[in-house]
Design an enzyme around this catalytic site. Structure first.
Site, PDB file in Angstrom:
ATOM      1  N   THR A 485       0.864  -1.190   0.000  1.00 11.12           N
ATOM      2  CA  THR A 485       0.000   0.000   0.000  1.00 11.12           C
ATOM      3  C   THR A 485       0.895   1.233   0.000  1.00 11.12           C
ATOM      4  O   THR A 485       2.104   1.139   0.169  1.00 11.12           O
ATOM      5  CB  THR A 485      -0.917   0.034   1.248  1.00 11.12           C
ATOM      6  OG1 THR A 485      -0.099   0.039   2.425  1.00 11.12           O
ATOM      7  CG2 THR A 485      -1.861  -1.143   1.271  1.00 11.12           C
ATOM      8  N   ARG A 771      10.360  -2.210  -0.732  1.00 10.37           N
ATOM      9  CA  ARG A 771       9.284  -1.402  -0.135  1.00 10.37           C
ATOM     10  C   ARG A 771       9.272  -0.095  -0.932  1.00 10.37           C
ATOM     11  O   ARG A 771       9.997   0.853  -0.614  1.00 10.37           O
ATOM     12  CB  ARG A 771       9.528  -1.166   1.351  1.00 10.37           C
ATOM     13  CG  ARG A 771       9.423  -2.452   2.172  1.00 10.37           C
ATOM     14  CD  ARG A 771       9.561  -2.195   3.658  1.00 10.37           C
ATOM     15  NE  ARG A 771       9.405  -3.418   4.425  1.00 10.37           N
ATOM     16  CZ  ARG A 771       8.248  -3.878   4.892  1.00 10.37           C
ATOM     17  NH1 ARG A 771       7.140  -3.194   4.646  1.00 10.37           N
ATOM     18  NH2 ARG A 771       8.186  -5.000   5.586  1.00 10.37           N
ATOM     19  N   THR A 772       8.461  -0.095  -1.973  1.00 13.58           N
ATOM     20  CA  THR A 772       8.503   0.999  -2.938  1.00 13.58           C
ATOM     21  C   THR A 772       8.125   2.341  -2.326  1.00 13.58           C
ATOM     22  O   THR A 772       8.583   3.389  -2.795  1.00 13.58           O
ATOM     23  CB  THR A 772       7.558   0.692  -4.114  1.00 13.58           C
ATOM     24  OG1 THR A 772       6.237   0.470  -3.610  1.00 13.58           O
ATOM     25  CG2 THR A 772       8.029  -0.528  -4.869  1.00 13.58           C
ATOM     26  N   CYS A 773       7.269   2.320  -1.290  1.00 22.49           N
ATOM     27  CA  CYS A 773       6.861   3.584  -0.674  1.00 22.49           C
ATOM     28  C   CYS A 773       8.041   4.300  -0.043  1.00 22.49           C
ATOM     29  O   CYS A 773       8.065   5.529   0.030  1.00 22.49           O
ATOM     30  CB  CYS A 773       5.791   3.330   0.396  1.00 22.49           C
ATOM     31  SG  CYS A 773       4.273   2.640  -0.272  1.00 22.49           S
ATOM     32  N   PHE A 774       9.015   3.487   0.439  1.00 18.54           N
ATOM     33  CA  PHE A 774      10.149   4.062   1.161  1.00 18.54           C
ATOM     34  C   PHE A 774      11.427   4.044   0.327  1.00 18.54           C
ATOM     35  O   PHE A 774      12.515   4.257   0.852  1.00 18.54           O
ATOM     36  CB  PHE A 774      10.368   3.296   2.471  1.00 18.54           C
ATOM     37  CG  PHE A 774       9.147   3.247   3.346  1.00 18.54           C
ATOM     38  CD1 PHE A 774       8.732   4.375   4.038  1.00 18.54           C
ATOM     39  CD2 PHE A 774       8.390   2.086   3.437  1.00 18.54           C
ATOM     40  CE1 PHE A 774       7.590   4.326   4.834  1.00 18.54           C
ATOM     41  CE2 PHE A 774       7.255   2.045   4.229  1.00 18.54           C
ATOM     42  CZ  PHE A 774       6.848   3.166   4.924  1.00 18.54           C
TER      43      PHE A 774
END
Length: 807
Positions: A485, A771-774
């Site tokens: 997400t 973890r693409t969001c970070f």
């Protein structure tokens, strides 16, 4: 005939025995009579009023004594009023039925109380001053319909020198007097400025002007009460129609010359502040209030100068009737010249400070001042070119000011109209200010789950039917049966969806033959009954991608870009979309006229259109079938052909795309401004991303490590493998890492975060995770270069799914 009489025959002998006694004359203005009175220098004016009442019957409350063009106040002594032997006073008496006696009484009582307070009389009341001021205002507004009545009250106020009396109280050595005057003036001026309707408040400009003049003389320029009154004068003067009404020559309140000293004063202060802002850039700069006041003072002056610039200069100079107008034109010209000289010096100094990174704030009002000077430059021949030439010379300074200080809600069209003066980063910053801000109000956001296999259909339903206001608040996406997400998933969703909606297989867009990344609406898109709704959806999608600063790897054909800007499409604009038609039209225009006239082309004004597999002949103009193309009309033929092929045939598709874009950006005019203010190449960079191959050197420079050291063999192996990858593999790795295949135009520096390589505790048999969001990739401690290469090759294959990452 004037009658002269003495108040008392016995007084002559008294004067003889008392040498300090003085004799003076009082002239009754209404009856042309003069009489003689006597008194001591220390007698109060009130005692003279009582003697006059005994002689004439005029009540004290309805008397006014004028000496030296000033009204005498009851609490003053004859000595304080400078009355000496044989002085001549004028008596103006009004009965209660005439000329606002209540207002006269209020002002007399007010002046009397101020005199008592200044003398330090213990029983004098400071509250009385504010009460009487507000009572006067109430009386003046008793009948707002009667303009003359208000003017009469203002005359009473100004002729009684109330402003000077209030300032005298403000300058009193007694602190309670100073506080009383400050509070009373603040409330009085504030009520006029904020509580009265504009047409009425503008009538009170002379009173505020008198207060400003009196305070300036008494306190200087930096007193806070003076600056407050000056600010109110600027605001009220800006909105006073009397300056620039139907007859510019006549003002019913005050003249623009009255404003000159204040305008020049603030201009001088701004010049000093700009110079100081170069010396102390971190904590000094032009004050916002001063700038706002400056703009307000200039507004009526600019209007008048603009009105008068229609007259030939020689007429203005030679005709005495226009002397006043010449003064205004010269004043504004000198003001512009002085500020520009200072500004040029400051921009030059700013260039060095920006390079040395020595600025931490304090330059936030420069753009406002520049905008005002640009407006003024348009009033004088040659000055606009002079203005922009200098800004171009100091481009770095201007661009720094834009990126650092330009903010939403302000008008920057004056800069964007001069595209060559600023760089791409500045243009992008300014046009993005046209968009509403992404709110990211996560408390008010509902998570949307999409099935990857139904991505286009489900996204179409959601984006098309959702309220635009909700879309602007922020998007929160999730893929079905996946844990990931957050922002990384959102970037992936935008990219995948854009690639699908602009895929030529959908039939909505066609790719440019020589540049497959560019797209143009397909004239035959109507084969899909929902095609217009999909164009509306595409408009929303692209606007949202821009709003969220996400590059999706597509670009627009020039003609499509121009249509969205509301511009005409010419022959040169179709070269990328249809090079074959472009070359054909070019040959028609370049052909020898005699050959064209011999009907060598065999063309008429028609266009053959392929509609669902069958050819249809469309006339380019009425009677086009019977109109042959010749040397005289071939340019018209080409123009009409281009219009039908690239404008009319896709007008509905373009219109629906624009509607979707407008849903997000807010207004049609703003949408057209957005595309007008950009070059096509600018838009490419914003929506497509960096065209260059991914630089491994830049990648390394923007990557940090957690669990690994930069000198560890796994890190060395990782970068060795990346260096030997193809350009496509690097894009796939980047997409796996941060859900982006196309970097911003600045490269890795343009990302919102640095990248991270984390050491994973997973077995070496596992593939990397992310973890693409970070912006984080997690690597197990692979034992060799070969294992590292094998694992990275797996995740960079084109056919591998994109859902390795987690939130």
């Amino acid at each position: 005939m004037t009658t002269q009489f003495s108040s008392n025959s016995a007084q002559d002998s008294v004067v003889a025995r008392c040498p300090d006694r003085i004799q003076f004359f009082v002239r009754m203005m209404s009856e042309s009579k003069t009489f003689v009175l006597h008194g001591n220098p220390q007698d109060k004016v009130h005692s003279i009023h009582e003697k006059i009442q005994l002689l004439t019957g005029i009540p004290v409350s309805e008397q006014r004594l004028i000496y030296g063009k000033k009204q005498l106040q009851s609490e003053q002594t004859l000595s304080e009023c400078m009355i000496t032997n044989d002085s001549g006073l004028h008596l103006v008496g009004r009965m209660r039925s005439c000329w606002h006696p209540e207002a006269w009484q209020v002002i007399n009582d007010l002046i009397s109380m101020i005199c008592r307070l200044c003398k330090g009389e213990p029983e004098a009341s400071t509250d009385f001053v504010n009460i009487e001021l507000m009572e006067f205002l109430t009386l003046s507004l008793g009948n707002q319909i009667i303009h003359d009545a208000i003017s009469d009250h203002l005359h009473i106020f100004t002729s009684s020198r109330v402003s000077e009396a209030l300032v005298m109280l403000y300058m009193s050595p007694y602190q309670h007097n100073k506080d009383c005057a400050k509070e009373s003036i603040q409330e009085f001026v504030g009520s006029i400025r904020f509580m009265l309707p504009q047409p009425v408040s503008s009538l009170f400009v002379p009173i505020v002007l008198d207060l400003c003049k009196a305070l300036q003389r008494a306190t200087g320029y930096d007193d806070p009460l003076y600056t407050l009154c000056r600010s109110s004068l600027a605001f009220m003067g800006k909105n006073a129609k009397d300056f620039v009404g139907g007859d510019v020559e006549n003002s019913r309140t005050i003249s623009l010359q009255d404003m000159f000293p204040f305008t020049a004063e603030i201009a001088g202060k701004l010049s000093r502040d700009m110079v100081l802002s170069m010396e102390y850039p971190s904590n000094f700069g032009p004050l916002r209030n001063d700038v706002n006041d400056f703009l307000a003072f200039l507004e009526p002056l600019k209007v008048v100068v603009k009105y008068r610039m229609g007259f030939p200069p020689q007429i203005l100079a030679s005709n005495p009737k226009f002397t006043d107008q010449v003064n205004k034109i010269k004043f504004l010209y000198v003001l512009f010249d002085g500020l520009m000289t200072t500004l040029i010096a400051c921009l030059k100094k700013m260039e060095d400070l920006v390079i040395e990174n020595k600025e931490n704030g304090g330059w936030d009002q420069y753009l406002v001042i520049l905008k005002e000077l640009n407006d003024i430059s348009k009033l004088y021949q040659g000055k606009e070119k002079y203005f922009w030439t200098n800004l171009k010379n100091f481009r770095r300074s201007l661009c720094h000011l834009i990126v650092r200080y330009a903010k939403s809600g302000e008008d920057y069209g004056w800069i964007l109209e001069q595209k060559d003066v600023i760089d791409f980063e500045s243009r992008r910053h300014l046009v993005m200010l046209l968009f509403p801000m992404v709110m990211n109000e996560y408390d008010d956001i509902h998570e949307v789950v999409f099935d990857r296999s139904q991505l286009l259909a489900e996204s179409f339903v959601y984006i098309t039917h959702e309220d635009p206001e909700r879309l602007r608040r922020g998007l929160f996406m999730e893929f079905k049966d996946e844990e990931a997400t957050g922002p990384g998933v959102l970037r992936e969703w935008f990219f995948l969806l854009s690639q699908e909606i602009f895929n030529v297989k959908t039939g909505l867009f066609v790719a440019c033959p020589d540049d497959p990344r560019r797209f143009f609406p397909n004239p035959a898109s109507k084969v899909d009954p929902l095609h217009l709704q999909y164009f509306h959806f595409a408009g929303r999608l692209i606007a949202l991608a821009l709003m969220n600063n996400i590059q999706v790897g597509i670009a627009f054909g020039r003609s499509f870009f121009l249509l969205l800007a509301g511009k005409n499409v010419s022959l040169e604009d179709i070269k990328d979309v249809d090079p074959f038609l472009y070359n054909s039209c070019r040959k028609i225009l370049d052909m020898d006229p005699s050959l064209v006239d011999q009907d060598a082309l065999g063309l008429t004004f028609v266009w053959d259109v392929d509609e669902m597999g069958s050819m249809k002949v469309v006339e380019l103009c009425p009677g086009g079938k019977n109109m042959s193309v010749n040397s005289e009309n071939r340019k018209m033929y080409v123009d009409l052909l281009i219009y039908h092929r690239f404008v009319a045939s896709v007008s509905e598709q373009t219109s629906y795309f624009a509607r979707g874009f407008i849903d997000i950006i807010g207004e049609e005019k703003v949408q057209k401004m957005f595309f007008n203010y950009l070059e096509l190449e600018d838009f490419d960079r914003m929506i497509h991303g960096n065209e260059s191959d991914i630089s491994v050197v830049d990648w390394k420079a923007h990557t940090d490590y957690k669990g690994f050291q930069q000198t560890d063999p796994q890190i060395y192996w990782f970068w060795e493998v990346v260096e030997k990858m193809t350009a496509q593999q690097r894009k796939n790795l980047l997409f796996f890492w941060i859900s982006m295949k196309y970097l911003p135009v600045e490269g890795f520096r343009g990302l919102t975060s640095r990248l991270y390589i984390y050491k994973s505790n997973e077995s070496i048999d596992h593939l990397p995770s992310s973890r693409t969001c970070f912006f984080r990739i997690c690597l197990p401690a692979y034992p060799s270069l070969a294992v590292m290469r094998n694992r990275l090759n797996v995740i960079t294959q084109d056919h591998i799914g994109c859902s390795f990452g987690t939130s």
